[in-house]
Write a protein that holds these residues in place. Structure first.
Motif, PDB file in Angstrom:
ATOM      1  N   TYR A 146       0.838  -1.200   0.000  1.00 60.57           N
ATOM      2  CA  TYR A 146       0.000   0.000   0.000  1.00 60.57           C
ATOM      3  C   TYR A 146       0.875   1.252   0.000  1.00 60.57           C
ATOM      4  O   TYR A 146       1.866   1.311   0.726  1.00 60.57           O
ATOM      5  N   PRO A 147       0.498   2.265  -0.747  1.00 62.01           N
ATOM      6  CA  PRO A 147       1.345   3.459  -0.876  1.00 62.01           C
ATOM      7  C   PRO A 147       1.117   4.498   0.219  1.00 62.01           C
ATOM      8  O   PRO A 147       1.436   5.660   0.035  1.00 62.01           O
ATOM      9  N   TYR A 148       0.566   4.103   1.339  1.00 67.34           N
ATOM     10  CA  TYR A 148       0.239   5.063   2.384  1.00 67.34           C
ATOM     11  C   TYR A 148       1.393   5.262   3.356  1.00 67.34           C
ATOM     12  O   TYR A 148       2.115   4.332   3.679  1.00 67.34           O
ATOM     13  N   THR A 149       1.514   6.472   3.838  1.00 69.74           N
ATOM     14  CA  THR A 149       2.520   6.791   4.839  1.00 69.74           C
ATOM     15  C   THR A 149       1.982   7.948   5.679  1.00 69.74           C
ATOM     16  O   THR A 149       1.130   8.710   5.226  1.00 69.74           O
ATOM     17  N   GLY A 155       5.340  15.415   9.657  1.00 67.31           N
ATOM     18  CA  GLY A 155       5.956  16.699   9.321  1.00 67.31           C
ATOM     19  C   GLY A 155       5.167  17.865   9.893  1.00 67.31           C
ATOM     20  O   GLY A 155       5.745  18.832  10.403  1.00 67.31           O
ATOM     21  N   ILE A 156       3.846  17.791   9.819  1.00 67.16           N
ATOM     22  CA  ILE A 156       2.998  18.844  10.396  1.00 67.16           C
ATOM     23  C   ILE A 156       3.180  18.884  11.909  1.00 67.16           C
ATOM     24  O   ILE A 156       3.313  19.965  12.494  1.00 67.16           O
ATOM     25  N   LYS A 161       5.446  21.604  16.758  1.00 65.84           N
ATOM     26  CA  LYS A 161       6.340  21.576  17.923  1.00 65.84           C
ATOM     27  C   LYS A 161       7.395  22.668  17.837  1.00 65.84           C
ATOM     28  O   LYS A 161       7.729  23.298  18.848  1.00 65.84           O
ATOM     29  N   VAL A 162       7.925  22.909  16.642  1.00 69.89           N
ATOM     30  CA  VAL A 162       8.929  23.966  16.466  1.00 69.89           C
ATOM     31  C   VAL A 162       8.301  25.323  16.733  1.00 69.89           C
ATOM     32  O   VAL A 162       8.892  26.177  17.412  1.00 69.89           O
ATOM     33  N   ILE A 163       7.100  25.540  16.239  1.00 71.82           N
ATOM     34  CA  ILE A 163       6.407  26.812  16.471  1.00 71.82           C
ATOM     35  C   ILE A 163       6.143  27.005  17.963  1.00 71.82           C
ATOM     36  O   ILE A 163       6.336  28.099  18.503  1.00 71.82           O
ATOM     37  N   LEU A 184       0.731  26.728   8.445  1.00 72.07           N
ATOM     38  CA  LEU A 184       0.394  25.505   7.712  1.00 72.07           C
ATOM     39  C   LEU A 184      -0.262  25.776   6.360  1.00 72.07           C
ATOM     40  O   LEU A 184      -0.539  24.852   5.616  1.00 72.07           O
ATOM     41  N   ILE A 185      -0.476  27.025   6.069  1.00 70.34           N
ATOM     42  CA  ILE A 185      -1.128  27.374   4.795  1.00 70.34           C
ATOM     43  C   ILE A 185      -0.150  27.225   3.642  1.00 70.34           C
ATOM     44  O   ILE A 185       0.973  27.483   3.675  1.00 70.34           O
TER      45      ILE A 185
END
Length: 185
Positions: A146-149, A155-156, A161-163, A184-185
């Motif tokens: 399956y190509p899902y990850t 990443g979001i 967390k960085v923000i 996130l835009i």
């Protein structure tokens, strides 16, 4: 009894979810095993080789085809100093081949070849990786079918967390929320 993992036989539903392990997470087991071998071998070297071997870490993980001539010579020098390091490097190459050349038709066969390479190496550091792969085999094989990850979602989460870290001291939750949403835009 071996299960058939073909897509047409499986139906996605909430009652019977298909669990897929991210390749990133099980690829780390190979990295960790190779590092444990390198560190163990490094302790047995004389001072000169032990200190210069710290640079070897990057050469061990660098793809073989991207090594310069000088890097190949240096890598070969250290692999000849330690049979265990040479075996670990060979297992790493089999792992890389399994990751890059496997698809839903040959993933199980290639995984068996990886298990065989681990057994032939006789390295204890790779036995933990093999046990983990055996217990998560179905989910690991699903990652090739399956190509899902969940890489995008991770990443979001990392960005949030960085923000939060950069925004230490913002007392108003609404302001922090707006800052996160705008980024996130």
């Amino acid at each position: 009894m071996k299960q058939d993992f073909s897509r047409s036989d499986r139906h996605l539903s909430l009652e019977n979810p298909i669990i897929i392990v991210d390749k990133f997470h099980y690829a780390h087991h190979n990295f960790w095993a190779l590092e444990r071998v390198r560190k163990r071998v490094q302790k047995s070297f004389q001072d000169k080789d032990r200190k210069s071997m710290k640079k070897l870490r990057f050469l061990l993980h660098k793809p073989k085809e991207k090594l310069t001539t000088r890097e190949q010579e240096l890598l070969q020098y250290y692999l000849e100093l330690s049979p265990d390091l040479k075996k670990a490097y060979q297992v790493k190459e089999v792992f890389k081949k399994w990751m890059t050349q496997s698809n839903e038709r040959n993933v199980r066969l290639n995984l068996e070849q990886l298990y065989q390479a681990i057994d032939e190496s006789g390295l204890d550091e790779y036995q933990y990786m093999k046990r983990t792969f055996k217990s998560w085999e179905k989910e690991i094989i699903n990652s090739f079918i399956y190509p899902y990850t969940n890489g995008y979602l991770e990443g979001i989460n990392n960005k949030i967390k960085v923000i939060k870290r950069m925004s230490y001291g913002i007392r108003n939750f609404q302001r922090l929320r707006n800052k996160v949403l705008c980024s996130l835009i």
